[in-house]
Design an enzyme around this catalytic site. Structure first.
Site, PDB file in Angstrom:
ATOM      1  N   HIS A  29       0.306   3.622   8.102  1.00 11.25           N
ATOM      2  CA  HIS A  29      -0.666   4.577   8.631  1.00 11.25           C
ATOM      3  C   HIS A  29       0.117   5.608   9.435  1.00 11.25           C
ATOM      4  O   HIS A  29       1.289   5.398   9.745  1.00 11.25           O
ATOM      5  CB  HIS A  29      -1.686   3.876   9.540  1.00 11.25           C
TER       6      HIS A  29
ATOM      7  N   PHE B   5      -6.382  -0.850  10.372  1.00 13.52           N
ATOM      8  CA  PHE B   5      -5.686  -2.121  10.183  1.00 13.52           C
ATOM      9  C   PHE B   5      -4.413  -1.902   9.368  1.00 13.52           C
ATOM     10  O   PHE B   5      -4.439  -1.186   8.369  1.00 13.52           O
ATOM     11  CB  PHE B   5      -6.582  -3.089   9.392  1.00 13.52           C
ATOM     12  N   GLY B   6      -3.326  -2.567   9.723  1.00 11.51           N
ATOM     13  CA  GLY B   6      -2.160  -2.550   8.838  1.00 11.51           C
ATOM     14  C   GLY B   6      -0.829  -2.517   9.543  1.00 11.51           C
ATOM     15  O   GLY B   6      -0.684  -1.889  10.600  1.00 11.51           O
TER      16      GLY B   6
ATOM     17  N   ASP C  68      -8.674  -5.163  -3.116  1.00 16.92           N
ATOM     18  CA  ASP C  68      -8.031  -5.361  -1.813  1.00 16.92           C
ATOM     19  C   ASP C  68      -8.312  -4.210  -0.848  1.00 16.92           C
ATOM     20  O   ASP C  68      -8.342  -3.048  -1.225  1.00 16.92           O
ATOM     21  CB  ASP C  68      -6.515  -5.485  -1.959  1.00 16.92           C
TER      22      ASP C  68
ATOM     23  N   ARG D 277      -0.247   4.237  -1.018  1.00 17.91           N
ATOM     24  CA  ARG D 277      -1.160   5.315  -0.592  1.00 17.91           C
ATOM     25  C   ARG D 277      -1.314   6.482  -1.549  1.00 17.91           C
ATOM     26  O   ARG D 277      -1.985   7.456  -1.193  1.00 17.91           O
ATOM     27  CB  ARG D 277      -0.737   5.853   0.788  1.00 17.91           C
TER      28      ARG D 277
ATOM     29  N   HIS E  91       0.870  -1.181   0.000  1.00 21.86           N
ATOM     30  CA  HIS E  91       0.000   0.000   0.000  1.00 21.86           C
ATOM     31  C   HIS E  91       0.902   1.224   0.000  1.00 21.86           C
ATOM     32  O   HIS E  91       1.530   1.531   1.016  1.00 21.86           O
ATOM     33  CB  HIS E  91      -0.912  -0.016   1.229  1.00 21.86           C
TER      34      HIS E  91
ATOM     35  N   ASP F  21       2.095  -6.922   2.155  1.00 17.15           N
ATOM     36  CA  ASP F  21       0.914  -6.176   2.633  1.00 17.15           C
ATOM     37  C   ASP F  21       1.371  -4.971   3.479  1.00 17.15           C
ATOM     38  O   ASP F  21       0.747  -4.623   4.491  1.00 17.15           O
ATOM     39  CB  ASP F  21      -0.057  -7.060   3.429  1.00 17.15           C
TER      40      ASP F  21
END
Ligand code: DOR
Length: 426
Positions: free
Chosen positions: A310, A324-325, A147, A59, A57, A306
């Protein structure tokens, strides 16, 4: 020209050497040395093909406060990745050819890891109307996925598999049944009950994988081309068993596991640390052992990060509210080199395959073998141990569940087509 002297080679075909690797014109020119302006002493180091991450990710667009291409792709090359698949759950989601082209152009200008953007399977990732697989492929999309969201409508997934297969694109799924998962923030079971936290049951994953495999079976039956279903971030033993059976039956399914599901369990949640909140959740030791078995026997095709950055503020909220993450681009290989290879005797050659040829084959890319004429997209790895220090991450997410863990196998040099994109040699 660059010469890496006396280095041990490791790729999916095994470990050999030492060799004197001469690099020029974007290629490996020789394994027997030669004249070069820059010479690196590779004694005690390993040279491997550059890693490909199927699941990061990054972003962009819209969530640059968490990560951006410049920081995410720098984190990637520091982690030994020469190729990265970015997830499309951005703001707005990457669901048009223009958005894919914009990402590719921006990433290209950064000259770090090569970006292979994934595009959304459905418009706005809303699960209602399909995106344009053909145009997305033409723009450079590597796979299609919603996803971050679950595909609740089986009919849309079937249509998506049929459409994507016509253009040779895999469809990747976040396999969790939303109605079973509900508001779960950790693995459902006695520990969640004890901690008083809402649980996300392992059956939410298994039930969705079972359904998706039937959807795939239908798509295969109806399609003149070969649909390819890829299951993301597998976390459960039961899910693994379903994929194993499906592969035995010849279904075109592939699957990945993440560094966190391979090294951490729900026990870590006893700390109530929101850093550990991830979807799907950390499971039990039994699940972790099954995943490692799956890496060994080929049920799992790839290790994918994955990487889910954040902000610090978001991850400092309580477990119920934090997003989540877990970010992991910079530690994934050292973590698994140490925890699986060094501590458990997991074969290095298979580990390297799970970071290279395994994920490459899912995107239809050729394997890279370290031989004369091979593309010089490579990573040099140092077995010397040092602790994980999140404050030094290139990623904007400077926190990690592995902070302080002492690991070996750090990437000290990453090359993309012969160009140095990361260098941390002593
Ligand atoms: O933990 C997760 N974080 N799982 C996902 O599926 C999405 C991801 C994110 O985007 O942060």
């Amino acid at each position: 020209m660059l010469l890496i002297k006396n280095v041990t080679l490791v790729d999916a075909s095994g470990k050999r050497g030492p060799a004197d690797v001469l690099i020029g014109e974007g290629k490996i020119l020789s394994l027997d040395g030669g004249e070069a302006e820059t010479v690196i002493d590779g004694t005690g180091l390993f040279l491997a093909p550059g890693f490909l991450d199927l699941h990061a990710h990054l972003r962009e667009p819209g969530q640059e406060v968490k990560e951006e291409l410049a920081t995410g792709l720098l984190a990637a090359v520091r982690g030994g990745y020469t190729d990265v698949v970015s997830m499309p759950n951005t703001t707005p989601p990457v669901d048009t050819p223009e958005a894919v082209r914009a990402l590719k152009k921006k990433a290209h200008a950064l000259s770090l890891a090569r970006l292979h953007p994934a595009a959304a399977l459905t418009q706005g990732q809303e699960g209602k109307a399909l995106t344009e697989a053909g145009l997305l492929k033409e723009a450079g999309a590597s796979l299609l996925t919603d996803d971050g969201h679950t595909n609740e409508d089986a009919g849309i997934l079937a249509a998506g598999l049929l459409q994507a297969s016509a253009f040779g694109l895999p469809v990747a799924v976040h396999a969790e049944d939303a109605s079973l998962r509900r508001g779960g923030v950790m693995n459902d079971g006695p520990l969640a009950d004890l901690l008083g936290l809402p649980g996300n049951p392992k059956e939410a994953e298994a039930a969705r994988i079972a359904r998706d495999l039937e959807v795939l079976r239908y798509a295969v039956r109806r399609s003149p081309t070969r649909p390819h279903l890829h299951i993301q971030h597998l976390s459960t033993k039961r899910g693994l068993e379903l994929i194993r059976e499906a592969k035995k039956a010849g279904l075109p399914v592939t699957a990945e596991a993440t560094p966190h599901h391979l090294t951490l369990t729900e026990e870590a949640l006893k700390s109530f640390d929101p850093i550990l909140k991830v979807a799907p959740p950390l499971r039990t030791q039994e699940d972790l052992e099954a995943l490692i078995e799956g890496l060994l026997d080929g049920t799992l095709d790839a290790i994918a990060t994955d990487h889910a950055p954040h902000t610090q503020a978001e991850k400092e909220m309580d477990l119920l509210r934090a997003p989540f993450g877990i970010p992991s681009l910079e530690v994934a290989f050292p973590l698994l080199y140490t925890e699986l290879h060094l501590k458990r005797g997991f074969p290095l050659k298979r580990l390297v395959e799970l970071f290279t040829d395994g994920p490459r084959s899912i995107l239809g890319l050729k394997p890279i073998h370290l031989e004369e004429g091979a593309e010089a997209s490579l990573v040099l790895l140092d077995p010397k141990e040092r602790p994980v220090e999140p404050r030094n991450f290139a990623s904007k997410a400077r926190f990690s569940p592995w902070a302080g863990w002492v690991l070996g196998g750090w990437p000290v040099l990453t090359l993309v087509e012969g160009q140095v994109v990361h260098q941390a040699l002593e």
